[in-house]
Design a protein around this motif. Structure first.
Motif, PDB file in Angstrom:
ATOM      1  N   CYS A  96       0.847  -1.196   0.000  1.00  0.00           N
ATOM      2  CA  CYS A  96       0.000   0.000   0.000  1.00  0.00           C
ATOM      3  C   CYS A  96       0.877   1.238   0.000  1.00  0.00           C
ATOM      4  O   CYS A  96       2.095   1.160   0.194  1.00  0.00           O
ATOM      5  N   THR A 100      -2.106   5.266   3.099  1.00  0.00           N
ATOM      6  CA  THR A 100      -2.978   4.124   3.374  1.00  0.00           C
ATOM      7  C   THR A 100      -2.473   3.346   4.582  1.00  0.00           C
ATOM      8  O   THR A 100      -3.255   2.913   5.436  1.00  0.00           O
ATOM      9  N   VAL A 141      -3.501  -2.628  -1.676  1.00  0.00           N
ATOM     10  CA  VAL A 141      -4.601  -1.708  -1.387  1.00  0.00           C
ATOM     11  C   VAL A 141      -4.257  -0.380  -2.053  1.00  0.00           C
ATOM     12  O   VAL A 141      -3.236   0.240  -1.722  1.00  0.00           O
ATOM     13  N   GLY A 267      -8.994  -3.263  -3.181  1.00  0.00           N
ATOM     14  CA  GLY A 267      -8.097  -4.358  -2.861  1.00  0.00           C
ATOM     15  C   GLY A 267      -7.825  -5.138  -4.137  1.00  0.00           C
ATOM     16  O   GLY A 267      -8.753  -5.609  -4.781  1.00  0.00           O
ATOM     17  N   LEU A 283      -9.628  -8.499   3.905  1.00  0.00           N
ATOM     18  CA  LEU A 283     -10.428  -7.643   3.036  1.00  0.00           C
ATOM     19  C   LEU A 283     -11.694  -7.173   3.765  1.00  0.00           C
ATOM     20  O   LEU A 283     -12.064  -5.996   3.695  1.00  0.00           O
ATOM     21  N   VAL A 286     -10.798  -4.525   6.339  1.00  0.00           N
ATOM     22  CA  VAL A 286     -10.527  -3.215   5.744  1.00  0.00           C
ATOM     23  C   VAL A 286     -11.840  -2.526   5.376  1.00  0.00           C
ATOM     24  O   VAL A 286     -12.028  -1.332   5.629  1.00  0.00           O
TER      25      VAL A 286
END
Length: 298
Positions: A96, A100, A141, A267, A283, A286
């Motif tokens: 990421c 992030t 991400v 993602g 996932l 998040v």
């Protein structure tokens, strides 16, 4: 239909504000989301949402049901968790950008690892796109509206931006009222973008694009935010990046009648087949983090 799933779908509709957004977040079809909502309303025996062509509004009955459906979803997750904890192990490599990592993943990872202690997460921080295969990344991400091709892109949430400047800068140079006014200001921008155009929506939904220029650029939003706080100019940065400085008075939000273009948070991973439990659960975590971190209206 599965009432636990229906409750989960209803929760996502309320969190994201639309059936289409819930469909994208849950990776199911828009008609299926409607069917689950119908199931929830039949189960509750009441209308839960007022639907129009422009927006959804939760009803008083929907507010009460939402509390219960969230509790039901948490209970179902806890029960399922007992069976999956033993399967969540090994290494999950996540890539990421700096912002992030700082504002989304970093704050949630400790609780996630406490929940799945047999798992190890390796966080690769890089502001440039990465090769999932070449660099052995399980998940990237990315904040973008154009996910890189060649991977599955699952929309996890939205990145809301703000245009801001310090009180000292505004006192010296004036306060821009419209996007067109920005052409007269020193605008701090991202160095990796060739053409510097900021895009907005006005209150009628019309798109306005303004070409900006300035004497400072950087590839990391925190640096732009710091420069704006120091009075260098006007910056457009993620709301999550500027939030603390805005709340403390170091930065001031500008042009409330014009909304900066919203970016998606995705993602990226290689395959839906045989998806590891760690990736699937990460996932979902998040998504939940982003749903809980919706910025307050200015």
């Amino acid at each position: 239909m599965d009432r636990v799933t229906a409750a989960t779908v209803f929760n996502r509709i309320c969190e994201l504000g639309s059936l289409s957004a819930a469909a994208r977040a849950l990776d199911i079809s828009r008609p299926m989301v409607s069917r689950y909502l119908d199931e929830m309303e039949k189960w509750a025996g009441a209308r839960l949402l007022h639907r129009s062509s422009r927006r959804l509004t939760i009803t008083p009955a929907g507010e009460k049901i939402l509390e219960k459906s969230r509790a039901l979803a948490r209970l179902a997750e806890d029960i399922a968790d007992q069976g999956t904890q033993r399967d969540v192990q090994g290494i999950l490599r996540v890539a990421c950008a700096h912002s992030t990592a700082t504002h989304i993943l970093g704050p949630m990872i400790p609780a996630f690892l406490a929940r799945y202690p047999a798992l190890r997460i390796e966080l690769e921080i890089n502001n440039q796109p990465v090769s999932l295969v070449g660099e052995r990344i399980d998940l990237a991400v990315r904040i973008t509206n154009d996910p890189e091709p060649g991977a599955i892109a699952r929309r996890l949430g939205e990145c809301v931006s703000v245009v801001c400047a310090s009180p000292a800068y505004l006192q010296q140079y004036g306060t821009p009222q419209t996007p067109q006014d920005l052409t007269q200001h020193n605008c701090l921008h991202y160095s990796r973008f060739a053409g510097q155009r900021w895009q907005f929506n006005d209150r009628n939904g019309e798109v306005i694009t303004t070409t900006i220029s300035g004497n400072f650029s950087a590839g990391i939003s925190s640096v732009l935010c710091d420069a704006a706080s120091a009075g260098c100019g006007v910056a457009m940065v993620p709301e999550m990046e500027a939030r603390a400085a805005i709340n403390s008075g170091q930065l001031q939000r500008l042009m409330p009648d014009f909304t900066p273009k919203t970016l998606g948070i995705y993602g990226l991973y290689m395959s839906r087949d045989r998806q590891p439990a760690a990736l699937r659960l990460f996932l979902a975590a998040v998504q939940q983090r982003l749903a809980e971190d919706v910025p307050a209206a200015s």
